[in-house]
Design a protein around this motif. Structure first.
Motif, short mmCIF file in Angstrom:
data_model
loop_
_atom_site.label_atom_id
_atom_site.label_comp_id
_atom_site.label_asym_id
_atom_site.label_seq_id
_atom_site.Cartn_x
_atom_site.Cartn_y
_atom_site.Cartn_z
N PHE A 101 0.83 -1.20 0.00
CA PHE A 101 0.00 0.00 0.00
C PHE A 101 0.87 1.26 0.00
O PHE A 101 0.54 2.26 -0.66
CB PHE A 101 -0.95 0.00 1.19
CG PHE A 101 -1.95 -1.13 1.18
CD1 PHE A 101 -2.55 -1.52 -0.01
CD2 PHE A 101 -2.28 -1.81 2.34
CE1 PHE A 101 -3.47 -2.57 -0.04
CE2 PHE A 101 -3.20 -2.85 2.33
CZ PHE A 101 -3.79 -3.23 1.14
N ASN A 102 1.98 1.22 0.74
CA ASN A 102 2.90 2.36 0.74
C ASN A 102 3.45 2.60 -0.65
O ASN A 102 3.59 3.75 -1.09
CB ASN A 102 4.05 2.11 1.72
CG ASN A 102 3.63 2.21 3.17
OD1 ASN A 102 2.61 2.83 3.49
ND2 ASN A 102 4.39 1.60 4.06
N ARG A 103 3.77 1.51 -1.35
CA ARG A 103 4.29 1.64 -2.71
C ARG A 103 3.24 2.24 -3.64
O ARG A 103 3.55 3.11 -4.47
CB ARG A 103 4.74 0.27 -3.23
CG ARG A 103 5.31 0.29 -4.64
CD ARG A 103 6.53 1.16 -4.76
NE ARG A 103 7.09 1.11 -6.09
CZ ARG A 103 7.82 2.08 -6.64
NH1 ARG A 103 8.08 3.20 -5.95
NH2 ARG A 103 8.30 1.95 -7.86
N ALA A 104 2.00 1.80 -3.49
CA ALA A 104 0.92 2.33 -4.32
C ALA A 104 0.72 3.83 -4.09
O ALA A 104 0.56 4.60 -5.05
CB ALA A 104 -0.38 1.59 -4.04
N VAL A 105 0.76 4.25 -2.83
CA VAL A 105 0.61 5.67 -2.50
C VAL A 105 1.78 6.48 -3.07
O VAL A 105 1.61 7.59 -3.57
CB VAL A 105 0.49 5.86 -0.98
CG1 VAL A 105 0.65 7.32 -0.60
CG2 VAL A 105 -0.84 5.31 -0.49
N ALA A 106 2.98 5.90 -2.99
CA ALA A 106 4.15 6.59 -3.54
C ALA A 106 4.04 6.77 -5.05
O ALA A 106 4.48 7.79 -5.60
CB ALA A 106 5.42 5.81 -3.19
N LEU A 107 3.42 5.80 -5.71
CA LEU A 107 3.27 5.88 -7.16
C LEU A 107 2.14 6.82 -7.57
O LEU A 107 2.20 7.46 -8.62
CB LEU A 107 3.01 4.48 -7.74
CG LEU A 107 4.18 3.53 -7.74
CD1 LEU A 107 3.72 2.10 -8.04
CD2 LEU A 107 5.25 3.97 -8.75
N ASP A 108 1.10 6.89 -6.74
CA ASP A 108 -0.06 7.73 -7.07
C ASP A 108 -0.65 8.27 -5.77
O ASP A 108 -1.43 7.60 -5.09
CB ASP A 108 -1.11 6.93 -7.83
CG ASP A 108 -2.30 7.77 -8.29
OD1 ASP A 108 -2.34 8.97 -7.94
OD2 ASP A 108 -3.17 7.22 -8.98
N SER A 109 -0.28 9.47 -5.43
CA SER A 109 -0.70 10.06 -4.15
C SER A 109 -2.18 10.46 -4.15
O SER A 109 -2.70 10.88 -3.12
CB SER A 109 0.16 11.29 -3.83
OG SER A 109 0.02 12.27 -4.84
N SER A 110 -2.86 10.32 -5.28
CA SER A 110 -4.29 10.66 -5.35
C SER A 110 -5.15 9.40 -5.43
O SER A 110 -6.35 9.49 -5.70
CB SER A 110 -4.56 11.53 -6.58
OG SER A 110 -4.30 10.83 -7.78
N TYR A 111 -4.56 8.25 -5.18
CA TYR A 111 -5.26 6.98 -5.30
C TYR A 111 -5.99 6.68 -4.00
O TYR A 111 -5.44 6.12 -3.05
CB TYR A 111 -4.24 5.88 -5.63
CG TYR A 111 -4.82 4.57 -6.11
CD1 TYR A 111 -6.18 4.40 -6.36
CD2 TYR A 111 -3.98 3.48 -6.31
CE1 TYR A 111 -6.69 3.20 -6.81
CE2 TYR A 111 -4.48 2.26 -6.76
CZ TYR A 111 -5.83 2.13 -7.00
OH TYR A 111 -6.32 0.92 -7.44
N ALA A 112 -7.28 7.02 -3.95
CA ALA A 112 -8.07 6.92 -2.71
C ALA A 112 -8.11 5.49 -2.18
O ALA A 112 -8.04 5.26 -0.97
CB ALA A 112 -9.49 7.42 -2.97
N LEU A 113 -8.21 4.52 -3.09
CA LEU A 113 -8.32 3.13 -2.67
C LEU A 113 -7.08 2.66 -1.91
O LEU A 113 -7.18 1.88 -0.97
CB LEU A 113 -8.54 2.25 -3.89
CG LEU A 113 -9.06 0.84 -3.66
CD1 LEU A 113 -10.44 0.87 -3.03
CD2 LEU A 113 -9.10 0.07 -4.96
N ALA A 114 -5.92 3.17 -2.30
CA ALA A 114 -4.67 2.78 -1.62
C ALA A 114 -4.69 3.26 -0.17
O ALA A 114 -4.27 2.53 0.74
CB ALA A 114 -3.47 3.34 -2.37
#
Length: 281
Positions: free
Chosen positions: A142-155
């Motif tokens: 999840f941290n990696r997903a947020v780092a890749l897309d900081s606007s990804y609400a689902l992450a």
């Protein structure tokens, strides 16, 4: 009261995670579960060698719980387009929901190897790890997903759930709040945040969250039950009874609610009797 309130509410509040993890292309995750499968089937019949059409129908099948049909469509799409990593990720999600964790993980790993900057695959694999109670691995994804897309609400939402499972409620609340701000109108992160507020004893905030859910979904028995639990913890017995009544109206067969309502009503009667009576004129 605090421990009972949180555990009881958590048992009944089932925030169905309708926030999807399926992808129709590299950037959109907004495919609706209400998609008409018949019309999608017509598209597939008209364009039988269109991998995008097969992927779309596979997503719809997944949303409806028809996982075997979904996997069949994703396989067909991949025969036509072997590097279609979104379809591989979607197939992994179908495997995960079907209960085949091994196949799901293999698909998610494959997608990450093919497209290491694709945040959806990290969220989906993180969800799998969370289901397996591998919370540290889930958080890493999840941290990696947020780092890749900081606007990804689902992450943020799923990272909050992983933190919640580790009793990291202040951090979880922060993630849920971010998810809510990024995607307004979604009740799942509001539910989850309310549960964490219950866990830390902030019953007023929990009550406010459940009220917000009721404003969005006025026929949600889970929201009324949650607010009743918060009101009970605050000693607001009449409000608790009213909310339990609303829960029973929407879900009359649940024995836990009836017991909770009886308990709150008994406290309400006790409180009423203890209040000093004002002499009439």
């Amino acid at each position: 009261m605090r421990n009972w309130t949180y555990s009881a509410a958590a048992c009944l509040i089932t925030a169905a995670l309708a926030l999807g993890g399926c992808q129709t292309n590299t950037s959109s995750s907004g495919f609706s579960a209400k998609a008409n499968i018949d019309s999608l089937t017509s598209v597939v019949k008209t364009n039988p060698r269109d991998p995008d059409a097969l992927n779309l129908r596979g997503v719809a099948y997944t949303k409806y719980g028809r996982y075997k049909d979904a996997i069949k469509d994703f396989n067909a799409a991949l025969e036509l387009k072997p590097d279609f990593y979104q379809a591989i990720s979607n197939r992994g999600l179908a495997y995960m929901k079907k209960g085949d964790a091994k196949s799901a993980q293999a698909d998610f790993n494959r997608v990450i190897a093919m497209a290491p900057t694709y945040p959806v695959a990290y969220v989906n694999r993180g969800r799998l790890y969370r289901d397996l109670r591998n919370y540290d691995q889930a958080l890493s994804d999840f941290n990696r997903a947020v780092a890749l897309d900081s606007s990804y609400a689902l992450a943020y939402h799923y990272r909050g759930l992983a933190r919640q499972a580790k009793n990291q409620h202040p951090q979880a609340i922060k993630d849920f709040t971010t998810a809510i701000s990024l995607k307004a109108g979604q009740t799942q992160p509001i539910f989850a945040r309310a549960e964490s507020f219950l866990a830390i004893g902030d019953y007023r905030a929990a009550s406010d969250d459940f009220s917000n859910i009721i404003a969005i979904k006025p026929n949600s028995p889970e929201a009324y039950f949650g607010r009743a639990s918060a009101n009970e913890a605050r000693g607001r017995w009449q409000a608790a009874v009213n909310d339990y009544d609303a829960t029973l109206k929407l879900n009359p067969r649940h024995p836990t609610v009836r017991k909770a309502r009886a308990r709150a009503f008994a406290e309400y009667v006790k409180q009423s009797k203890s209040k000093p009576k004002t002499a009439g004129k």
